[in-house]
Design a protein around this motif. Sequence first.
Motif, PDB file in Angstrom:
ATOM      1  N   ARG B  49       0.833  -1.196   0.000  1.00 46.43           N
ATOM      2  CA  ARG B  49       0.000   0.000   0.000  1.00 46.43           C
ATOM      3  C   ARG B  49       0.878   1.261   0.000  1.00 46.43           C
ATOM      4  NH1 ARG B  49      -3.549  -1.044   4.571  1.00 46.43           N
ATOM      5  NH2 ARG B  49      -3.058  -3.007   3.868  1.00 46.43           N
ATOM      6  N   ARG B  50       1.971   1.216   0.795  1.00 43.19           N
ATOM      7  CA  ARG B  50       2.862   2.366   0.902  1.00 43.19           C
ATOM      8  C   ARG B  50       3.484   2.670  -0.467  1.00 43.19           C
ATOM      9  NH1 ARG B  50       8.109   2.752   1.848  1.00 43.19           N
ATOM     10  NH2 ARG B  50       8.282   0.499   2.042  1.00 43.19           N
ATOM     11  N   ILE B  51       3.958   1.608  -1.160  1.00 38.17           N
ATOM     12  CA  ILE B  51       4.586   1.799  -2.467  1.00 38.17           C
ATOM     13  C   ILE B  51       3.566   2.326  -3.468  1.00 38.17           C
ATOM     14  CG2 ILE B  51       5.595   0.552  -4.423  1.00 38.17           C
ATOM     15  CD1 ILE B  51       6.984  -1.222  -2.333  1.00 38.17           C
ATOM     16  N   ARG B  52       2.346   1.770  -3.387  1.00 38.63           N
ATOM     17  CA  ARG B  52       1.312   2.215  -4.324  1.00 38.63           C
ATOM     18  C   ARG B  52       1.047   3.717  -4.145  1.00 38.63           C
ATOM     19  NH1 ARG B  52      -3.037  -1.604  -3.546  1.00 38.63           N
ATOM     20  NH2 ARG B  52      -1.781  -3.049  -4.737  1.00 38.63           N
ATOM     21  N   THR B  53       0.971   4.173  -2.904  1.00 43.23           N
ATOM     22  CA  THR B  53       0.750   5.597  -2.660  1.00 43.23           C
ATOM     23  C   THR B  53       1.965   6.410  -3.102  1.00 43.23           C
ATOM     24  OG1 THR B  53      -0.292   4.781  -0.660  1.00 43.23           O
ATOM     25  CG2 THR B  53      -0.206   7.162  -0.943  1.00 43.23           C
ATOM     26  N   ALA B  54       3.167   5.904  -2.789  1.00 45.12           N
ATOM     27  CA  ALA B  54       4.382   6.646  -3.122  1.00 45.12           C
ATOM     28  C   ALA B  54       4.491   6.854  -4.626  1.00 45.12           C
ATOM     29  CB  ALA B  54       5.610   5.900  -2.604  1.00 45.12           C
ATOM     30  N   LEU B  55       4.073   5.842  -5.419  1.00 45.18           N
ATOM     31  CA  LEU B  55       4.156   5.962  -6.875  1.00 45.18           C
ATOM     32  C   LEU B  55       2.908   6.613  -7.440  1.00 45.18           C
ATOM     33  CD1 LEU B  55       5.656   2.463  -7.732  1.00 45.18           C
ATOM     34  CD2 LEU B  55       6.832   4.653  -7.802  1.00 45.18           C
ATOM     35  N   GLY B  56       1.942   6.924  -6.597  1.00 52.03           N
ATOM     36  CA  GLY B  56       0.704   7.550  -7.067  1.00 52.03           C
ATOM     37  C   GLY B  56      -0.192   6.581  -7.807  1.00 52.03           C
ATOM     38  N   LEU B  57       0.022   5.259  -7.614  1.00 51.37           N
ATOM     39  CA  LEU B  57      -0.749   4.283  -8.386  1.00 51.37           C
ATOM     40  C   LEU B  57      -2.194   4.162  -7.901  1.00 51.37           C
ATOM     41  CD1 LEU B  57       1.894   1.450  -8.873  1.00 51.37           C
ATOM     42  CD2 LEU B  57       1.035   3.048 -10.566  1.00 51.37           C
ATOM     43  N   ASP B  58      -2.527   4.818  -6.772  1.00 50.25           N
ATOM     44  CA  ASP B  58      -3.894   4.706  -6.272  1.00 50.25           C
ATOM     45  C   ASP B  58      -4.824   5.740  -6.917  1.00 50.25           C
ATOM     46  OD1 ASP B  58      -2.453   6.691  -5.107  1.00 50.25           O
ATOM     47  OD2 ASP B  58      -2.994   6.233  -3.036  1.00 50.25           O
ATOM     48  N   GLN B  59      -4.271   6.596  -7.797  1.00 49.95           N
ATOM     49  CA  GLN B  59      -5.087   7.615  -8.453  1.00 49.95           C
ATOM     50  C   GLN B  59      -5.517   7.146  -9.838  1.00 49.95           C
ATOM     51  OE1 GLN B  59      -4.743  11.224  -7.304  1.00 49.95           O
ATOM     52  NE2 GLN B  59      -3.029  11.040  -5.903  1.00 49.95           N
ATOM     53  N   PRO B  60      -6.592   7.749 -10.385  1.00 51.55           N
ATOM     54  CA  PRO B  60      -6.969   7.382 -11.766  1.00 51.55           C
ATOM     55  C   PRO B  60      -5.840   7.733 -12.744  1.00 51.55           C
ATOM     56  CG  PRO B  60      -8.383   9.144 -10.888  1.00 51.55           C
ATOM     57  CD  PRO B  60      -7.536   8.681  -9.768  1.00 51.55           C
ATOM     58  N   ILE B  61      -5.756   6.965 -13.849  1.00 50.04           N
ATOM     59  CA  ILE B  61      -4.559   7.027 -14.695  1.00 50.04           C
ATOM     60  C   ILE B  61      -4.345   8.403 -15.319  1.00 50.04           C
ATOM     61  CG2 ILE B  61      -5.680   6.131 -16.789  1.00 50.04           C
ATOM     62  CD1 ILE B  61      -2.955   4.454 -17.049  1.00 50.04           C
ATOM     63  N   HIS B  62      -5.435   9.121 -15.722  1.00 49.08           N
ATOM     64  CA  HIS B  62      -5.193  10.426 -16.350  1.00 49.08           C
ATOM     65  C   HIS B  62      -4.676  11.441 -15.325  1.00 49.08           C
ATOM     66  CE1 HIS B  62      -9.452  10.217 -15.140  1.00 49.08           C
ATOM     67  NE2 HIS B  62      -9.266  11.472 -14.763  1.00 49.08           N
ATOM     68  N   THR B  63      -5.164  11.339 -14.075  1.00 42.66           N
ATOM     69  CA  THR B  63      -4.644  12.211 -13.020  1.00 42.66           C
ATOM     70  C   THR B  63      -3.149  11.945 -12.816  1.00 42.66           C
ATOM     71  OG1 THR B  63      -6.737  11.718 -11.955  1.00 42.66           O
ATOM     72  CG2 THR B  63      -5.187  13.083 -10.715  1.00 42.66           C
ATOM     73  N   GLN B  64      -2.835  10.652 -12.764  1.00 44.70           N
ATOM     74  CA  GLN B  64      -1.423  10.273 -12.590  1.00 44.70           C
ATOM     75  C   GLN B  64      -0.560  10.885 -13.683  1.00 44.70           C
ATOM     76  OE1 GLN B  64      -0.523   6.101 -12.212  1.00 44.70           O
ATOM     77  NE2 GLN B  64      -2.533   5.688 -11.336  1.00 44.70           N
ATOM     78  N   PHE B  65      -1.090  10.819 -14.931  1.00 46.35           N
ATOM     79  CA  PHE B  65      -0.307  11.289 -16.058  1.00 46.35           C
ATOM     80  C   PHE B  65      -0.013  12.774 -15.942  1.00 46.35           C
ATOM     81  CE2 PHE B  65       0.203  12.889 -20.414  1.00 46.35           C
ATOM     82  CZ  PHE B  65       1.274  12.107 -20.807  1.00 46.35           C
ATOM     83  N   PHE B  66      -1.044  13.580 -15.580  1.00 46.69           N
ATOM     84  CA  PHE B  66      -0.814  15.031 -15.502  1.00 46.69           C
ATOM     85  C   PHE B  66       0.108  15.381 -14.336  1.00 46.69           C
ATOM     86  CE2 PHE B  66      -4.655  15.088 -18.204  1.00 46.69           C
ATOM     87  CZ  PHE B  66      -4.067  15.717 -19.273  1.00 46.69           C
ATOM     88  N   ILE B  67      -0.043  14.672 -13.227  1.00 49.89           N
ATOM     89  CA  ILE B  67       0.858  14.924 -12.098  1.00 49.89           C
ATOM     90  C   ILE B  67       2.300  14.640 -12.513  1.00 49.89           C
ATOM     91  CG2 ILE B  67       1.520  14.131  -9.781  1.00 49.89           C
ATOM     92  CD1 ILE B  67      -1.424  13.573  -9.244  1.00 49.89           C
ATOM     93  N   TRP B  68       2.489  13.490 -13.176  1.00 51.31           N
ATOM     94  CA  TRP B  68       3.827  13.031 -13.594  1.00 51.31           C
ATOM     95  C   TRP B  68       4.465  13.992 -14.582  1.00 51.31           C
ATOM     96  CZ3 TRP B  68       8.050   9.994 -14.006  1.00 51.31           C
ATOM     97  CH2 TRP B  68       8.522   9.602 -15.249  1.00 51.31           C
ATOM     98  N   MET B  69       3.698  14.406 -15.615  1.00 48.85           N
ATOM     99  CA  MET B  69       4.249  15.317 -16.606  1.00 48.85           C
ATOM    100  C   MET B  69       4.533  16.679 -15.981  1.00 48.85           C
ATOM    101  SD  MET B  69       4.912  13.792 -19.255  1.00 48.85           S
ATOM    102  CE  MET B  69       4.902  14.182 -20.955  1.00 48.85           C
TER     103      MET B  69
END
Lengths: 295, 313
Positions: B49-69
């Motif tokens: 769970r900790r790793i998933r949160t740290a990598l942001g994998l718990d968010q919807p994929i498009h949100t993840q993409f904008f955060i990452w970019m």
Amino acid sequence: MSVIPRTLPGADAVPAPPSALVRGGLLRHPGVLFGGAVLVLLAVMAVLAPWLGTGDPLALDPVQRLKGPSETYWLGTDFYGRDLYTRVVYGARISLIVGITVATLAISIGLAIGLLAGYIRWLDTVIMRFMDGLMAIPGILLAIALIALTGASLLTVVVAITIPDIPRVVRLVRSVVLTIREEPYVQAAIAVGTRMPSILVKHVLPNTIAPLIVQGTYVAASAILAEAILSFLGAGIPPEIPTWGNIMAEGRVYFVIAPRIILLPGIFLALTVLAVNVLGDGLRDTIDPRMSKRV
Amino acid sequence: MYGFIAKRLLATIPVMGVVAVVVFLMLRLAPGDPAAVLAGDIGSPDDIRRIRTALGLDQPIHTQFFIWMGRLVRGDLGTSIISSVPVTTMIGQRLEPTLALATTTILFAVLVAVPLGVLAAWRHGTWVDRLVMMFSVAGFSVPVFVLGYAYIFGFAINLKWLPVQGYVSISEGFWPFFQRLILPTLTLSVIYIALIARITRASVLEVLGEDYIRTAHAKGVVERRVLIRHALANAAVPIVTVIGLGVALLIGGVVVTESVFNVPGLGRLTVEAVLARDYPIIQGLILIFSGVYVFLNLAIDITYTLLDPRIRY
């Protein structure tokens, strides 16, 4: 994972019929003969591994660890008392499997994508931009990252080595297609209304075979190296499986007292890659002569 | 000229964009649960769970993409899962040894390979030529780490001429620094020398057939001047291209060479990150190495216009 496209296609050579190739020097070329002979020997060794005076490659014998060569252990033992000769012979299996599978996969996938890119104009830009980006990522790093995410097994290692090789095959196929589609006989086929799939298979595909066989040998050589590098770094095939890279990785700590644990599989690895490369150069000279002008 | 540079700079944006998207998608599209793989066999559900949160994998994929970019554009490569140190800081700490090794390797390789290639082309068809070509094929076939251990065995263990492994910063004196770079440089440069020598030979050989070479000979120009001023200068473009493309080989080689010689640079950081399953560091290193490769080749494209006045974009 050859990083440099060592084969840049020209356009105008007519492929010779197979019989002429054999007469015309394929089986007389020293590179083809040497490379082919070494690879046949290695393949025989890999297939017949259990009957070549070997024992169980996984059998541990802690009393006998790090022993020098003897009658029971022809090349000595490693830290766990496993027979080094047996493990090196079995290691040929993994290297050859990886080389052949990666070359076959990369060539088939690259061929399919390359034909599409070369023939369907609107797809071309999209595909090639993506391939350019993929090629900017150093192959070993891409493979390491893929394996880190999926867990290491023979399958994931093969897939991870294949992916960085695909863009180079795509580029090669695409450039052949782009020159062939301007040929009068292809223009004629289009003019009489031959459908696209049929043009691709009958007219374009045959022209890609010779360069792809040559490219396939280079892919195989770099795949064998890449597998060994990944195993050596501890990021490849699980350590209990005897591969040349794994044997060398285990030998690192004992290098000062038992350098043979690294050097022996190293010699086999270098010889295998050399044989594949020399075979590739020989094939390029004989079946794909328009490329021998380059480099 | 400036228009051309601007155009080439713009052209690197889609390439780097694809690299960023590939790195982003790899983590999200990996089969199975990457968080579980990264947690390893002994990872507890909490770790996952900790790793998933740290990598942001718990968010919807498009949100993840904008955060990452958004972070990438600001130069933020994320933080290490294990040490919580920013990835850029970790990379900065390990930069010096890799830069040193890369510099000595490129210098040494070019200084050896170009004369070898010219020599082979000049003495085309003789034993000198065959020897250079044999070295070049062999150089492509001997794995970097086998070569490294062979050198250690010969020069460090048997002859005791050089230290076995390690790295000393240049701030602690030039000789200790240089001494420890000799074997890694020799190891890493072999494949690069093989590549550059091959291309140099091929491209000088092509130029030697030109009319102006015959003219130079005819008007009595000394051989050495014909080779360097007339042949090599006109054969320079493919040679410089391959020096740039070959950097991709060097990046793979650096990872291995630094592991063999215990050099605490970016290559070793890569291996440590893989073994520790610290994915943000691997991501960051891929982006950095790809960026270096793309921009180096951009720089080379631009130098063409300086090398060869015939090239006008």
